[in-house]
Design a protein around this motif. Structure first.
Motif, PDB file in Angstrom:
ATOM      1  N   TYR A 176       0.917  -1.166   0.051  1.00 17.81           N
ATOM      2  CA  TYR A 176       0.122  -0.121   0.041  1.00 17.81           C
ATOM      3  C   TYR A 176       0.951   1.118   0.036  1.00 17.81           C
ATOM      4  CZ  TYR A 176       1.039   0.596   4.990  1.00 17.81           C
ATOM      5  OH  TYR A 176       1.539   0.717   6.080  1.00 17.81           O
ATOM      6  N   ASP A 182      -7.374   4.361  -1.611  1.00 19.15           N
ATOM      7  CA  ASP A 182      -8.037   2.993  -1.852  1.00 19.15           C
ATOM      8  C   ASP A 182      -7.129   2.075  -0.747  1.00 19.15           C
ATOM      9  OD1 ASP A 182      -9.738   3.345  -4.011  1.00 19.15           O
ATOM     10  OD2 ASP A 182      -7.862   3.056  -5.544  1.00 19.15           O
ATOM     11  N   ASN A 185      -8.676   3.266   2.749  1.00 22.08           N
ATOM     12  CA  ASN A 185     -10.303   2.566   2.929  1.00 22.08           C
ATOM     13  C   ASN A 185      -9.915   0.956   3.217  1.00 22.08           C
ATOM     14  OD1 ASN A 185     -11.708   4.769   2.229  1.00 22.08           O
ATOM     15  ND2 ASN A 185     -11.621   4.413   0.053  1.00 22.08           N
ATOM     16  N   LEU A 329     -10.942  -6.682  -1.919  1.00 19.66           N
ATOM     17  CA  LEU A 329     -11.224  -5.206  -1.860  1.00 19.66           C
ATOM     18  C   LEU A 329     -12.436  -4.813  -1.282  1.00 19.66           C
ATOM     19  CD1 LEU A 329      -9.074  -3.616  -4.732  1.00 19.66           C
ATOM     20  CD2 LEU A 329      -8.311  -3.694  -2.577  1.00 19.66           C
TER      21      LEU A 329
END
Length: 348
Positions: A176, A182, A185, A329
């Motif tokens: 990440y 994204d 989140n 996701l």
């Protein structure tokens, strides 16, 4: 002269013989007396003067003599003699005791003493055997307790091994960037809730690098990040947290705290690290030294080794596989439950 002397001697001998014969004839005419019996009861009240008179009459051998009367008068004499003998023996014994003589150890007393010694010896033997038995019991008890403890350890060890075998863990790696929406989140809405439910079967590795690039000039390492220098600084803070703090649950909690507002990495980093009971100084020292850059460089190498290469951030691997990224996701917990190879987890 010699003839006259011999005749005189023979006459004297003849007279003596005649006197002797006459005496014998005189004695033979007396009644025969039986020996006195000592079993009859001894008469009482006989005076010593009468006993002496009777003895004198008996010495003259008057005839006739009453047998019963003679017996009764003879018995006190015997009793008196016996009493006198006993008295003399008693006095002699007392004299011997005073002189240190006559101290006799009776066999019965000696035997009793020996018996007491034997009993004491037997008692000591029994006590010794009892003591040995008690010590043996104590040793046996200690041995059994130790064996029981070892068995419990073995059972516990076996249970743990079975738990490992029954509950295999899944290795999760999160690639990440700290300023990626994204990534933010996913960590806050998917990773943290899923980890809280399945942390007993998960091993999580955080790799804060993303699509950054590593550059080295004159021995100095620099980074070019997708969202600018502030993101590179934030990535280094996250990298130091994952390296210095060993508790996996705390790592995820601090990263969750920082990524919510990561525009000022050092400020939010200090706040979140201290909030979870860790020292910020060690993290700050890591970030401002070459150590932080070295750790982030290693994170970049891990990211570049992914096959297939990174096309979207965040990228999540489950046991090295990037399959089903779309569903990961959207519902990470559901995917983990589906792909877990152990027994069904209670939270699934």
């Amino acid at each position: 002269m010699d003839m006259g002397g011999g005749r005189l001697i023979r006459m004297m001998i003849l007279v003596l013989v005649m006197v002797l014969v006459w005496k014998i004839w005189d004695y033979s005419s007396l009644p025969v007396l039986e020996p006195p019996s000592f079993n009859a009861e001894i008469s009482k009240g006989i005076s010593s003067s009468k006993l002496q008179s009777d003895q004198e009459q008996n010495s003259v051998l008057q005839a006739p003599v009453d047998e019963e009367h003679l017996l009764q008068e003879t018995r006190p004499t015997t009793h008196k003699l016996e009493n006198k003998s006993d008295k003399e023996n008693k006095e002699e014994k007392q004299d011997r005791i005073q002189k240190g003589e006559g101290i006799v150890i009776k066999p019965v007393y000696k035997e009793k003493k020996l018996n007491d010694m034997g009993e004491n010896s037997e008692t000591m033997k029994i006590k010794s055997e009892k003591k040995e038995h008690e010590e043996s019991r104590k040793l046996d008890k200690k041995t059994k307790k130790k064996e029981k403890k070892n068995e419990e350890k073995e059972i516990e060890k076996g249970q743990k091994e079975r738990e490992v075998a029954v509950k295999p863990t899944m290795r999760i790696e999160i690639y990440y960037e700290v300023l990626c929406t994204d990534s933010r989140n996913f960590i806050m809405r998917q990773l943290t809730p899923a980890y809280e439910k399945l942390k007993d079967i998960l091993q999580v590795g955080l790799v804060p690098y993303g699509k950054a690039e590593t550059q080295e000039k004159n021995g100095k390492v620099t980074f070019d990040c997708q969202h600018g220098p502030r993101e590179c600084e934030g990535n280094i803070v996250h990298a130091c947290v994952t390296n210095i703090i060993k508790d996996e649950a705390k790592q995820i909690a601090i990263v969750h705290c920082m990524i919510d507002r990561n525009e000022q990495p050092m400020v939010v980093g200090k706040k979140c690290v201290e909030k979870h009971g860790e020292k910020w100084e060690s993290i700050s020292s890591c970030v401002t030294s070459d150590k932080g850059a070295s750790i982030l460089k290693h994170m970049g190498e891990m990211t570049h080794r992914l096959k297939p290469g990174v096309t979207f951030i965040p990228t999540i691997t489950i046991d090295g596989s990037q399959e089903d990224q779309k569903h990961i996701l959207l519902d990470f917990h559901k995917v983990l439950c589906k792909r877990y190879k152990g027994p069904r987890h209670p939270s699934c």
